[in-house]
Design a protein around this motif. Structure first.
Motif, PDB file in Angstrom:
ATOM      1  N   ILE A   7       9.924 -14.017   6.568  1.00 39.75           N
ATOM      2  CA  ILE A   7       8.798 -13.082   6.419  1.00 39.75           C
ATOM      3  C   ILE A   7       7.509 -13.726   6.931  1.00 39.75           C
ATOM      4  O   ILE A   7       6.702 -13.073   7.597  1.00 39.75           O
ATOM      5  CB  ILE A   7       8.665 -12.640   4.949  1.00 39.75           C
ATOM      6  CG1 ILE A   7       9.898 -11.812   4.571  1.00 39.75           C
ATOM      7  CG2 ILE A   7       7.393 -11.834   4.737  1.00 39.75           C
ATOM      8  CD1 ILE A   7       9.919 -11.340   3.146  1.00 39.75           C
ATOM      9  N   ASP A   8       7.333 -15.015   6.648  1.00 42.11           N
ATOM     10  CA  ASP A   8       6.147 -15.713   7.174  1.00 42.11           C
ATOM     11  C   ASP A   8       6.197 -15.758   8.698  1.00 42.11           C
ATOM     12  O   ASP A   8       5.170 -15.604   9.360  1.00 42.11           O
ATOM     13  CB  ASP A   8       6.089 -17.147   6.624  1.00 42.11           C
ATOM     14  CG  ASP A   8       5.935 -17.151   5.113  1.00 42.11           C
ATOM     15  OD1 ASP A   8       5.377 -16.166   4.589  1.00 42.11           O
ATOM     16  OD2 ASP A   8       6.389 -18.109   4.469  1.00 42.11           O
ATOM     17  N   LEU A  87      16.421  -5.768   2.716  1.00 44.14           N
ATOM     18  CA  LEU A  87      15.327  -6.405   3.466  1.00 44.14           C
ATOM     19  C   LEU A  87      14.039  -5.602   3.332  1.00 44.14           C
ATOM     20  O   LEU A  87      12.950  -6.158   3.209  1.00 44.14           O
ATOM     21  CB  LEU A  87      15.665  -6.509   4.962  1.00 44.14           C
ATOM     22  CG  LEU A  87      16.600  -7.584   5.470  1.00 44.14           C
ATOM     23  CD1 LEU A  87      16.427  -7.745   6.977  1.00 44.14           C
ATOM     24  CD2 LEU A  87      16.362  -8.900   4.800  1.00 44.14           C
ATOM     25  N   ARG A  88      14.173  -4.281   3.390  1.00 42.92           N
ATOM     26  CA  ARG A  88      12.983  -3.421   3.231  1.00 42.92           C
ATOM     27  C   ARG A  88      12.310  -3.709   1.889  1.00 42.92           C
ATOM     28  O   ARG A  88      11.091  -3.889   1.810  1.00 42.92           O
ATOM     29  CB  ARG A  88      13.396  -1.937   3.303  1.00 42.92           C
ATOM     30  CG  ARG A  88      12.232  -0.969   3.195  1.00 42.92           C
ATOM     31  CD  ARG A  88      12.704   0.487   3.175  1.00 42.92           C
ATOM     32  NE  ARG A  88      13.272   0.878   1.901  1.00 42.92           N
ATOM     33  CZ  ARG A  88      12.564   1.284   0.843  1.00 42.92           C
ATOM     34  NH1 ARG A  88      11.252   1.387   0.930  1.00 42.92           N
ATOM     35  NH2 ARG A  88      13.162   1.606  -0.287  1.00 42.92           N
ATOM     36  N   GLN A  89      13.121  -3.807   0.853  1.00 44.55           N
ATOM     37  CA  GLN A  89      12.545  -4.050  -0.472  1.00 44.55           C
ATOM     38  C   GLN A  89      11.947  -5.450  -0.566  1.00 44.55           C
ATOM     39  O   GLN A  89      10.903  -5.647  -1.192  1.00 44.55           O
ATOM     40  CB  GLN A  89      13.608  -3.821  -1.547  1.00 44.55           C
ATOM     41  CG  GLN A  89      13.950  -2.334  -1.648  1.00 44.55           C
ATOM     42  CD  GLN A  89      15.086  -2.036  -2.609  1.00 44.55           C
ATOM     43  OE1 GLN A  89      15.408  -2.837  -3.472  1.00 44.55           O
ATOM     44  NE2 GLN A  89      15.696  -0.877  -2.441  1.00 44.55           N
ATOM     45  N   THR A  90      12.584  -6.426   0.081  1.00 46.90           N
ATOM     46  CA  THR A  90      12.029  -7.785   0.083  1.00 46.90           C
ATOM     47  C   THR A  90      10.684  -7.804   0.800  1.00 46.90           C
ATOM     48  O   THR A  90       9.718  -8.434   0.329  1.00 46.90           O
ATOM     49  CB  THR A  90      13.008  -8.756   0.783  1.00 46.90           C
ATOM     50  OG1 THR A  90      14.268  -8.674   0.122  1.00 46.90           O
ATOM     51  CG2 THR A  90      12.505 -10.184   0.731  1.00 46.90           C
ATOM     52  N   ALA A  95       5.574  -9.085   1.057  1.00 46.95           N
ATOM     53  CA  ALA A  95       4.517  -8.940   2.062  1.00 46.95           C
ATOM     54  C   ALA A  95       3.695  -7.664   1.855  1.00 46.95           C
ATOM     55  O   ALA A  95       2.812  -7.378   2.662  1.00 46.95           O
ATOM     56  CB  ALA A  95       5.113  -8.951   3.465  1.00 46.95           C
ATOM     57  N   PHE A  96       4.000  -6.910   0.802  1.00 48.44           N
ATOM     58  CA  PHE A  96       3.204  -5.720   0.443  1.00 48.44           C
ATOM     59  C   PHE A  96       3.065  -4.755   1.620  1.00 48.44           C
ATOM     60  O   PHE A  96       2.000  -4.219   1.861  1.00 48.44           O
ATOM     61  CB  PHE A  96       1.811  -6.137  -0.056  1.00 48.44           C
ATOM     62  CG  PHE A  96       1.853  -7.185  -1.120  1.00 48.44           C
ATOM     63  CD1 PHE A  96       2.293  -6.876  -2.404  1.00 48.44           C
ATOM     64  CD2 PHE A  96       1.490  -8.491  -0.837  1.00 48.44           C
ATOM     65  CE1 PHE A  96       2.369  -7.853  -3.382  1.00 48.44           C
ATOM     66  CE2 PHE A  96       1.561  -9.471  -1.817  1.00 48.44           C
ATOM     67  CZ  PHE A  96       2.001  -9.154  -3.095  1.00 48.44           C
ATOM     68  N   LEU A  97       4.158  -4.556   2.353  1.00 46.95           N
ATOM     69  CA  LEU A  97       4.048  -3.722   3.552  1.00 46.95           C
ATOM     70  C   LEU A  97       4.099  -2.226   3.239  1.00 46.95           C
ATOM     71  O   LEU A  97       3.769  -1.421   4.089  1.00 46.95           O
ATOM     72  CB  LEU A  97       5.138  -4.085   4.564  1.00 46.95           C
ATOM     73  CG  LEU A  97       4.921  -5.397   5.303  1.00 46.95           C
ATOM     74  CD1 LEU A  97       5.939  -5.551   6.423  1.00 46.95           C
ATOM     75  CD2 LEU A  97       3.508  -5.473   5.878  1.00 46.95           C
ATOM     76  N   GLY A  98       4.517  -1.848   2.053  1.00 48.39           N
ATOM     77  CA  GLY A  98       4.558  -0.419   1.725  1.00 48.39           C
ATOM     78  C   GLY A  98       5.509   0.358   2.611  1.00 48.39           C
ATOM     79  O   GLY A  98       5.197   1.440   3.098  1.00 48.39           O
TER      80      GLY A  98
END
Ligand code: AKG
Ligand code: FE2
Length: 209
Positions: A7-8, A87-90, A95-98
Protein backbone atom coordinates in the motif's frame (compact mmCIF):
# COMPACT_ATOMS: atom_id res chain seq x y z
CA UNK A 1 0.67 -11.71 0.62
CA UNK A 2 3.28 -9.74 2.53
CA UNK A 3 1.66 -7.35 5.07
CA UNK A 4 0.60 -3.98 3.78
CA UNK A 5 3.94 -2.60 2.51
CA UNK A 6 2.45 -2.73 -1.01
CA UNK A 7 0.00 0.00 0.00
CA UNK A 8 2.89 2.36 0.75
CA UNK A 9 4.42 1.50 -2.62
CA UNK A 10 1.11 2.21 -4.37
CA UNK A 11 0.81 5.55 -2.57
CA UNK A 12 4.41 6.52 -3.35
CA UNK A 13 4.59 5.54 -7.01
CA UNK A 14 0.92 5.14 -8.17
CA UNK A 15 1.72 1.58 -9.31
CA UNK A 16 2.44 -1.68 -7.51
CA UNK A 17 3.29 -5.18 -8.77
CA UNK A 18 2.48 -8.28 -6.74
CA UNK A 19 3.97 -11.53 -8.06
CA UNK A 20 2.80 -15.02 -7.03
CA UNK A 21 -0.52 -13.49 -6.06
CA UNK A 22 -2.64 -16.67 -5.78
CA UNK A 23 0.04 -19.35 -6.04
CA UNK A 24 0.67 -22.05 -8.65
CA UNK A 25 -2.42 -24.23 -8.24
CA UNK A 26 -5.01 -21.47 -7.78
CA UNK A 27 -3.68 -19.40 -10.68
CA UNK A 28 -3.71 -22.45 -12.98
CA UNK A 29 -7.31 -23.13 -11.95
CA UNK A 30 -8.28 -19.53 -12.75
CA UNK A 31 -6.63 -19.79 -16.16
CA UNK A 32 -8.51 -23.01 -16.94
CA UNK A 33 -11.82 -21.35 -16.08
CA UNK A 34 -10.90 -18.36 -18.26
CA UNK A 35 -10.20 -20.66 -21.18
CA UNK A 36 -13.62 -22.28 -20.66
CA UNK A 37 -15.34 -18.86 -20.67
CA UNK A 38 -13.84 -17.83 -23.99
CA UNK A 39 -14.10 -21.31 -25.54
CA UNK A 40 -17.83 -21.14 -24.72
CA UNK A 41 -18.07 -17.96 -26.81
CA UNK A 42 -18.90 -15.68 -23.87
CA UNK A 43 -16.34 -13.05 -24.93
CA UNK A 44 -17.66 -9.94 -26.67
CA UNK A 45 -15.62 -7.31 -28.57
CA UNK A 46 -14.72 -4.69 -25.97
CA UNK A 47 -16.10 -1.20 -26.40
CA UNK A 48 -14.67 2.20 -25.49
CA UNK A 49 -16.42 4.86 -23.38
CA UNK A 50 -19.77 4.35 -21.71
CA UNK A 51 -23.41 5.24 -22.03
CA UNK A 52 -24.30 6.99 -25.30
CA UNK A 53 -20.61 7.63 -25.99
CA UNK A 54 -19.81 3.91 -25.97
CA UNK A 55 -18.67 2.45 -29.26
CA UNK A 56 -16.73 -0.38 -30.84
CA UNK A 57 -13.38 1.06 -31.97
CA UNK A 58 -11.23 -1.72 -33.41
CA UNK A 59 -8.37 0.72 -34.07
CA UNK A 60 -8.28 1.49 -30.34
CA UNK A 61 -8.78 -1.91 -28.75
CA UNK A 62 -9.21 -5.46 -30.02
CA UNK A 63 -9.74 -7.59 -26.95
CA UNK A 64 -12.75 -9.74 -26.12
CA UNK A 65 -14.27 -9.28 -22.68
CA UNK A 66 -16.73 -11.00 -20.41
CA UNK A 67 -18.15 -9.02 -17.47
CA UNK A 68 -18.78 -10.79 -14.20
CA UNK A 69 -22.15 -10.01 -12.72
CA UNK A 70 -23.45 -10.78 -9.25
CA UNK A 71 -24.38 -14.37 -9.96
CA UNK A 72 -22.04 -17.16 -8.92
CA UNK A 73 -18.74 -17.44 -10.79
CA UNK A 74 -16.69 -20.61 -11.28
CA UNK A 75 -14.86 -21.42 -8.02
CA UNK A 76 -11.32 -20.30 -8.82
CA UNK A 77 -12.49 -16.99 -10.31
CA UNK A 78 -14.78 -16.55 -7.29
CA UNK A 79 -11.70 -17.05 -5.10
CA UNK A 80 -9.82 -14.38 -7.03
CA UNK A 81 -12.73 -11.94 -6.71
CA UNK A 82 -12.88 -12.62 -2.97
CA UNK A 83 -9.18 -11.79 -2.70
CA UNK A 84 -9.74 -8.53 -4.57
CA UNK A 85 -12.63 -7.68 -2.29
CA UNK A 86 -10.31 -8.27 0.68
CA UNK A 87 -7.72 -5.95 -0.92
CA UNK A 88 -10.41 -3.29 -1.37
CA UNK A 89 -11.21 -3.47 2.33
CA UNK A 90 -7.52 -3.38 3.27
CA UNK A 91 -7.03 -0.26 1.14
CA UNK A 92 -9.96 1.39 2.87
CA UNK A 93 -8.73 0.45 6.32
CA UNK A 94 -5.06 1.31 5.80
CA UNK A 95 -5.19 4.12 3.25
CA UNK A 96 -8.69 5.60 3.79
CA UNK A 97 -9.40 5.48 0.07
CA UNK A 98 -13.18 5.15 0.44
CA UNK A 99 -13.46 2.47 -2.24
CA UNK A 100 -17.13 1.49 -2.39
CA UNK A 101 -17.23 -1.44 -4.77
CA UNK A 102 -15.37 -3.24 -7.49
CA UNK A 103 -16.14 -4.48 -10.96
CA UNK A 104 -14.17 -6.99 -12.96
CA UNK A 105 -14.12 -8.55 -16.39
CA UNK A 106 -12.26 -11.39 -18.04
CA UNK A 107 -10.28 -10.33 -21.12
CA UNK A 108 -8.77 -12.28 -23.96
CA UNK A 109 -6.26 -10.72 -26.36
CA UNK A 110 -5.83 -13.01 -29.35
CA UNK A 111 -2.84 -12.75 -31.66
CA UNK A 112 -2.69 -9.18 -33.02
CA UNK A 113 -4.92 -7.71 -30.28
CA UNK A 114 -3.89 -4.51 -28.48
CA UNK A 115 -5.32 -1.58 -26.55
CA UNK A 116 -3.95 1.85 -27.45
CA UNK A 117 -2.85 4.42 -24.85
CA UNK A 118 -5.62 5.48 -22.48
CA UNK A 119 -6.56 6.40 -18.94
CA UNK A 120 -9.14 4.16 -17.29
CA UNK A 121 -11.09 6.97 -15.60
CA UNK A 122 -13.75 8.45 -17.86
CA UNK A 123 -13.56 12.17 -18.55
CA UNK A 124 -17.05 12.83 -17.19
CA UNK A 125 -16.11 12.65 -13.52
CA UNK A 126 -15.65 8.89 -13.34
CA UNK A 127 -15.16 7.51 -9.90
CA UNK A 128 -12.79 4.73 -10.93
CA UNK A 129 -9.88 5.16 -8.54
CA UNK A 130 -7.85 1.94 -8.68
CA UNK A 131 -7.29 -0.34 -11.66
CA UNK A 132 -6.11 -3.92 -11.24
CA UNK A 133 -4.90 -6.35 -13.90
CA UNK A 134 -4.17 -9.99 -13.12
CA UNK A 135 -2.13 -11.83 -15.74
CA UNK A 136 -2.61 -15.51 -16.57
CA UNK A 137 0.03 -16.38 -19.14
CA UNK A 138 2.32 -19.29 -18.20
CA UNK A 139 5.62 -19.47 -20.04
CA UNK A 140 5.32 -15.88 -21.20
CA UNK A 141 8.37 -14.62 -23.14
CA UNK A 142 9.14 -11.39 -25.04
CA UNK A 143 8.17 -13.02 -28.35
CA UNK A 144 4.60 -13.30 -27.04
CA UNK A 145 4.24 -9.50 -26.82
CA UNK A 146 1.17 -8.15 -25.02
CA UNK A 147 3.18 -6.20 -22.46
CA UNK A 148 1.37 -3.59 -20.41
CA UNK A 149 3.28 -0.41 -21.24
CA UNK A 150 2.95 2.44 -18.75
CA UNK A 151 3.58 5.87 -20.23
CA UNK A 152 4.53 9.38 -19.14
CA UNK A 153 6.05 9.82 -15.69
CA UNK A 154 5.20 6.18 -14.87
CA UNK A 155 6.91 4.79 -17.95
CA UNK A 156 7.85 1.13 -17.65
CA UNK A 157 7.04 -2.19 -19.32
CA UNK A 158 5.13 -4.78 -17.32
CA UNK A 159 5.46 -8.34 -18.56
CA UNK A 160 2.09 -10.15 -18.42
CA UNK A 161 3.45 -13.09 -16.41
CA UNK A 162 1.39 -15.85 -14.86
CA UNK A 163 0.00 -15.01 -11.38
CA UNK A 164 1.16 -11.38 -11.43
CA UNK A 165 -1.17 -8.63 -10.22
CA UNK A 166 -0.60 -4.98 -11.00
CA UNK A 167 -2.57 -2.21 -9.29
CA UNK A 168 -2.42 1.42 -10.32
CA UNK A 169 -4.28 4.67 -9.89
CA UNK A 170 -6.88 4.87 -12.64
CA UNK A 171 -6.78 8.65 -13.03
CA UNK A 172 -3.00 9.03 -13.04
CA UNK A 173 -1.47 6.25 -15.06
CA UNK A 174 -1.60 6.41 -18.86
CA UNK A 175 -1.11 2.92 -20.28
CA UNK A 176 -1.46 0.69 -23.32
CA UNK A 177 -1.40 -2.99 -24.16
CA UNK A 178 1.22 -3.71 -26.81
CA UNK A 179 0.18 -6.08 -29.62
CA UNK A 180 -0.11 -9.64 -28.38
CA UNK A 181 1.36 -12.45 -30.45
CA UNK A 182 -0.10 -15.28 -28.41
CA UNK A 183 -3.26 -16.02 -26.41
CA UNK A 184 -3.29 -13.53 -23.53
CA UNK A 185 -5.71 -13.93 -20.63
CA UNK A 186 -6.28 -11.34 -17.92
CA UNK A 187 -8.75 -10.38 -15.24
CA UNK A 188 -9.11 -6.61 -15.21
CA UNK A 189 -11.12 -4.57 -12.76
CA UNK A 190 -11.70 -1.30 -11.03
CA UNK A 191 -12.36 -0.09 -7.52
CA UNK A 192 -14.78 2.82 -7.38
CA UNK A 193 -14.97 5.77 -5.04
CA UNK A 194 -18.13 7.63 -4.10
CA UNK A 195 -20.46 7.94 -7.06
CA UNK A 196 -20.27 11.62 -8.09
CA UNK A 197 -23.86 11.80 -9.25
CA UNK A 198 -25.08 10.24 -6.05
CA UNK A 199 -22.94 12.64 -4.03
CA UNK A 200 -24.53 15.59 -5.85
CA UNK A 201 -27.93 14.18 -5.00
CA UNK A 202 -26.84 13.77 -1.38
CA UNK A 203 -27.35 10.02 -1.43
CA UNK A 204 -23.90 8.93 -0.35
CA UNK A 205 -25.08 7.01 2.69
CA UNK A 206 -27.11 4.67 0.50
CA UNK A 207 -23.90 3.70 -1.27
CA UNK A 208 -22.05 2.44 1.79
CA UNK A 209 -21.05 -1.19 1.68
O1 AKG B 1 -4.62 -6.04 -20.03
C1 AKG B 1 -3.93 -5.11 -19.64
O2 AKG B 1 -2.72 -5.22 -19.42
C2 AKG B 1 -4.57 -3.76 -19.41
C3 AKG B 1 -6.01 -3.68 -19.90
C4 AKG B 1 -6.54 -2.28 -19.83
O3 AKG B 1 -5.82 -1.32 -19.85
C5 AKG B 1 -8.00 -2.05 -19.72
O4 AKG B 1 -8.79 -3.01 -19.89
O5 AKG B 1 -8.39 -0.90 -19.45
FE1 FE2 C 1 -6.81 0.36 -19.11
Amino acid sequence: MEGTAWIDRLAASDVVLLDDFLGTDASAAVRAEMQDIFAAGLGRPARVGRGEGESYLPDTRRDLIHWFDDVAQPPAIAGFLARMEALRQTLNREAFLGLRRLECHAAYYGPGAFYKAHLDAFADGSNRLITFVYFLNPGWGPAHGGQLQLLGPHACVIEPRMDRLVLFKSREVLHEVLPSHADRYTLTGWMYGVDEERRRRGGVLGDLS
